[in-house]
Design an enzyme around this catalytic site. Structure first.
Site, short mmCIF file in Angstrom:
data_model
loop_
_atom_site.label_atom_id
_atom_site.label_comp_id
_atom_site.label_asym_id
_atom_site.label_seq_id
_atom_site.Cartn_x
_atom_site.Cartn_y
_atom_site.Cartn_z
N GLY A 1 20.84 -12.77 2.82
CA GLY A 1 22.17 -12.29 2.78
C GLY A 1 22.43 -13.22 2.54
CB CYS A 2 22.23 -15.49 -0.20
SG CYS A 2 21.81 -17.24 1.35
#
Length: 140
Positions: free
Chosen positions: A54-55
């Site tokens: 998610g980064c």
């Protein structure tokens, strides 16, 4: 909104430093300095199992619970991300699982004067790191 959980000495120090910085340039410089304080993770800790999804940039997170209190360590590839991680860690380290679950990430970065400079992707990435911290805490 202020947190129901008192700030650790490190978080109080960060808050004081960032509140004294008068401009974005000063805060950006401080952010880089905080990122340099991150304790590096070993190659054996920079594995897929510890990667936060998610980064946009690669971020790894490891956790340890000592006497009901969480201690996290993280690493990121980008300098700005390392600074943001350092500020997140200084706020969450030493919290118990309940306090971690209640932490208001946006409030913390607002207090630091950094919320307006967080792009949506960075904000999403930090929220992904906090979500992973909470998952690790709830699985313990």
């Amino acid at each position: 909104m202020t947190s129901p959980h008192p700030l650790s000495p490190g978080a109080a120090q960060a808050l004081d430093a960032f509140q004294q910085a008068g401009s974005w340039e000063q805060r950006a410089r401080l952010l880089m300095q905080w990122g340099e304080k991150l304790e590096p993770l070993s190659d054996s800790q920079r594995v897929e199992e510890n990667r936060v999804h998610g980064c946009e940039s690669q971020v790894w997170l490891v956790a340890e619970q000592v006497d009901q209190q969480w201690q996290f360590r993280a690493a990121g590839e980008a300098r700005l991300i390392r600074g943001l991680l350092a500020l997140l860690l200084v706020r969450v380290n030493g919290l118990d699982s309940q306090a971690l679950a209640q932490l208001d990430l946006n409030d913390w970065f607002n207090q630091l004067g950094l919320a307006r400079q967080l792009s949506p992707s960075r904000s999403n990435g930090l929220n992904a790191v906090l979500k992973r911290m909470r998952e690790l805490a709830s699985a313990a």
